[in-house]
Design an enzyme around this catalytic site. Structure first.
Site, PDB file in Angstrom:
ATOM      1  NE  ARG A  13     -30.138  -4.486 -29.616  1.00  0.00           N
ATOM      2  CZ  ARG A  13     -29.398  -3.396 -29.818  1.00  0.00           C
ATOM      3  NH1 ARG A  13     -28.614  -2.938 -28.872  1.00  0.00           N
ATOM      4  NH2 ARG A  13     -29.441  -2.757 -30.976  1.00  0.00           N
ATOM      5  CG  PHE A  35     -21.964  -1.540 -18.531  1.00  0.00           C
ATOM      6  CD1 PHE A  35     -21.414  -0.396 -17.960  1.00  0.00           C
ATOM      7  CD2 PHE A  35     -21.423  -2.774 -18.181  1.00  0.00           C
ATOM      8  CE1 PHE A  35     -20.333  -0.479 -17.101  1.00  0.00           C
ATOM      9  CE2 PHE A  35     -20.352  -2.870 -17.313  1.00  0.00           C
ATOM     10  CZ  PHE A  35     -19.797  -1.727 -16.767  1.00  0.00           C
ATOM     11  CG  ASP A  55     -27.096   2.205 -17.637  1.00  0.00           C
ATOM     12  OD1 ASP A  55     -26.782   1.656 -18.713  1.00  0.00           O
ATOM     13  OD2 ASP A  55     -26.784   3.385 -17.359  1.00  0.00           O
ATOM     14  CB  ALA A  92     -21.876  -2.091 -14.032  1.00  0.00           C
ATOM     15  CG  ASP A 133     -22.641  -3.319 -24.768  1.00  0.00           C
ATOM     16  OD1 ASP A 133     -21.500  -3.178 -25.246  1.00  0.00           O
ATOM     17  OD2 ASP A 133     -23.664  -2.847 -25.294  1.00  0.00           O
ATOM     18  CB  CYS A 158     -17.845  -0.081 -28.043  1.00  0.00           C
ATOM     19  SG  CYS A 158     -18.113   0.868 -26.543  1.00  0.00           S
TER      20      CYS A 158
HETATM   21  N1  SAH Z   1     -26.030  -2.602 -24.119  1.00  0.00           N
HETATM   22  C1  SAH Z   1     -26.687  -1.367 -24.511  1.00  0.00           C
HETATM   23  C2  SAH Z   1     -25.710  -0.232 -24.773  1.00  0.00           C
HETATM   24  C3  SAH Z   1     -24.800   0.110 -23.605  1.00  0.00           C
HETATM   25  S1  SAH Z   1     -24.138   1.725 -23.678  1.00  0.00           S
HETATM   26  C4  SAH Z   1     -27.614  -1.626 -25.678  1.00  0.00           C
HETATM   27  O1  SAH Z   1     -27.638  -2.742 -26.223  1.00  0.00           O
HETATM   28  O2  SAH Z   1     -28.330  -0.710 -26.073  1.00  0.00           O
HETATM   29  C5  SAH Z   1     -23.306   1.865 -22.169  1.00  0.00           C
HETATM   30  C6  SAH Z   1     -24.187   2.142 -20.975  1.00  0.00           C
HETATM   31  O3  SAH Z   1     -23.350   2.052 -19.817  1.00  0.00           O
HETATM   32  C7  SAH Z   1     -24.861   3.514 -20.902  1.00  0.00           C
HETATM   33  O4  SAH Z   1     -26.244   3.335 -20.760  1.00  0.00           O
HETATM   34  C8  SAH Z   1     -24.271   4.177 -19.641  1.00  0.00           C
HETATM   35  O5  SAH Z   1     -25.242   4.896 -18.904  1.00  0.00           O
HETATM   36  C9  SAH Z   1     -23.822   2.980 -18.851  1.00  0.00           C
HETATM   37  N2  SAH Z   1     -22.728   3.187 -17.903  1.00  0.00           N
HETATM   38  C10 SAH Z   1     -21.618   3.938 -18.051  1.00  0.00           C
HETATM   39  N3  SAH Z   1     -20.801   3.796 -16.984  1.00  0.00           N
HETATM   40  C11 SAH Z   1     -21.407   2.922 -16.136  1.00  0.00           C
HETATM   41  C12 SAH Z   1     -21.068   2.348 -14.880  1.00  0.00           C
HETATM   42  N4  SAH Z   1     -19.912   2.647 -14.273  1.00  0.00           N
HETATM   43  N5  SAH Z   1     -21.929   1.483 -14.307  1.00  0.00           N
HETATM   44  C13 SAH Z   1     -23.086   1.176 -14.925  1.00  0.00           C
HETATM   45  N6  SAH Z   1     -23.462   1.670 -16.109  1.00  0.00           N
HETATM   46  C14 SAH Z   1     -22.639   2.542 -16.712  1.00  0.00           C
END
Ligand code: SAH
Length: 363
Positions: free
Chosen positions: A179, A195, A217, A251, A268, A308
């Protein structure tokens, strides 16, 4: 339950000692290997001191959210301890810790000043632990329940963490350094944060001078938190000046349909390979996602993309992203790759899960 298991080799020589976990396919969670020793109160004290000393002096008053214990890599298999300002969250991924919880709590309280300690339980052990130990996910172990999310700082940016009910322990502390990196790459640009969860990358991009950011998201709840995180940081003129939009969508679908172009795209996603058997499918999904992301980049644009998934090794992930970049037919250069931050050590191969690669598209 709660028993120590000592492992000997065929000639009855000591190999290791660990916690016996009859409920898990990982039958023994190792605490110590090498010379025989006693796992007693002094050993636990020493184990905690070691974890804390790895973080000592690494975080100043600008950063009050970080991980104090990162599971097996810190000598605490299946146990995580995160600090969010004055609140501590203990998250357990195995029930073996329950018989020792009081002892560990006493040690933690002695060494880490805090107002609250919250217990979090991974979903697969919740009902077992409730029945056997009468402990609930989200239960307060110390102090009163917080009125709402806990506010903490990361490099001077204020964020909320939903410590009682949120994903993981309430925030994705492991992406902190990425970040911060994004903050340095965002100036004047249009940013897509896919995400986004609670908008972590976006607030940094905004502080770094992004003209606009979109948080994308699937979770409305996460996006509400992203809005509040922007509101919490209006004291930074660049955050106040940045146009912030939230989009609730899948996404993959949204990026595929989008016609918009961006100067910085952050990808992410959650783990795309939950089991080793998912690895191939995950690699295909990463390639597709990154191809879609690359297509949305302006000339000169930067892709910051992570994985991850512990079941997709770093080298394979980086290759997948480079392949997607090569297939785009555009000229690109690699800025850097990054893996685990200091407070999330990975001390053995299987513990490594986090990897991020930065590419710049010249044409
Ligand atoms: N980048 C963030 C962490 C991401 S965690 C940070 O820095 O804090 C992953 C995220 O992806 C979650 O919020 C989850 O709700 C979202 N997510 C999961 N599947 C998804 C999809 N198909 N499309 C969009 N978002 C999704």
């Amino acid at each position: 339950m709660g028993e120590l298991a000592v492992i000997y080799d065929r000639k009855d020589r000591f190999l290791a000692v660990g916690l016996f976990d009859p409920e898990s396919p990982i039958r023994v969670r190792l605490l110590h290997t090498g010379k025989p020793l006693a796992i007693d109160a002094a050993w636990w004290r020493q184990n905690l001191a070691q974890s804390l000393s790895k973080r000592a002096g690494r975080f100043d008053a600008q950063t009050t959210g970080y991980r104090l214990i990162h599971g097996e890599s810190d000598g605490w298999p299946g146990l995580v301890l995160d600090r969010y300002d004055q609140a501590l969250v203990i998250k357990l991924y195995t029930a073996i810790w329950l018989p020792r919880l009081e002892e560990i709590l006493a040690l933690v309280k002695e060494k880490v000043p805090c107002d609250q300690i919250i217990l979090r339980l991974s979903r697969n052990i919740q009902s077992f632990v409730e029945n056997e130990y009468q402990r609930r996910d989200g239960q307060m172990l110390v102090g009163n329940p917080p009125a709402g999310p806990v506010i903490f700082s990361e490099y001077g940016i204020r964020f909320e963490a939903e410590v009682v009910r949120g994903q993981k322990t309430g925030f994705f502390l492991d992406q902190r350094e990425n970040r911060r990196e994004v903050e340095t790459l965002a100036k004047g640009g249009r940013v897509l944060n896919a995400f986004s969860f609670s908008g972590g990358f976006s607030v940094y991009a905004a502080r770094g001078g992004a003209a606009s950011v979109i948080d994308l998201d699937i979770s409305a709840h996460a996006l509400e938190s992203a809005r509040r995180n922007f509101a919490l940081n209006q004291n930074f003129p660049s955050v106040a000046a940045c146009r912030h939009e939230c989009v609730q969508a899948d996404a993959f679908e949204w990026i595929e349909k989008s016609q918009a172009k961006f100067d910085l795209v952050v990808l992410d996603p959650p783990s795309l390979a939950k089991r080793a058997a998912d690895q191939e499918g995950a690699v295909r999904a990463y390639e597709r996602l990154n191809s879609l992301g690359i297509a949305r980049l302006n000339r000169g644009g930067i892709l910051v993309t992570g994985s991850c998934s512990a079941h997709v090794p770093a080298a394979g992930f980086f290759e997948t992203v480079r392949r997607a970049a090569a297939k785009s037919g555009r000229k690109f250069s690699e800025i850097k790759t990054r893996q685990h931050p200091i407070d999330h050590p990975a001390s053995f191969k299987e513990a490594g899960y986090l990897k991020v690669i930065y590419l710049k598209f010249i044409t």
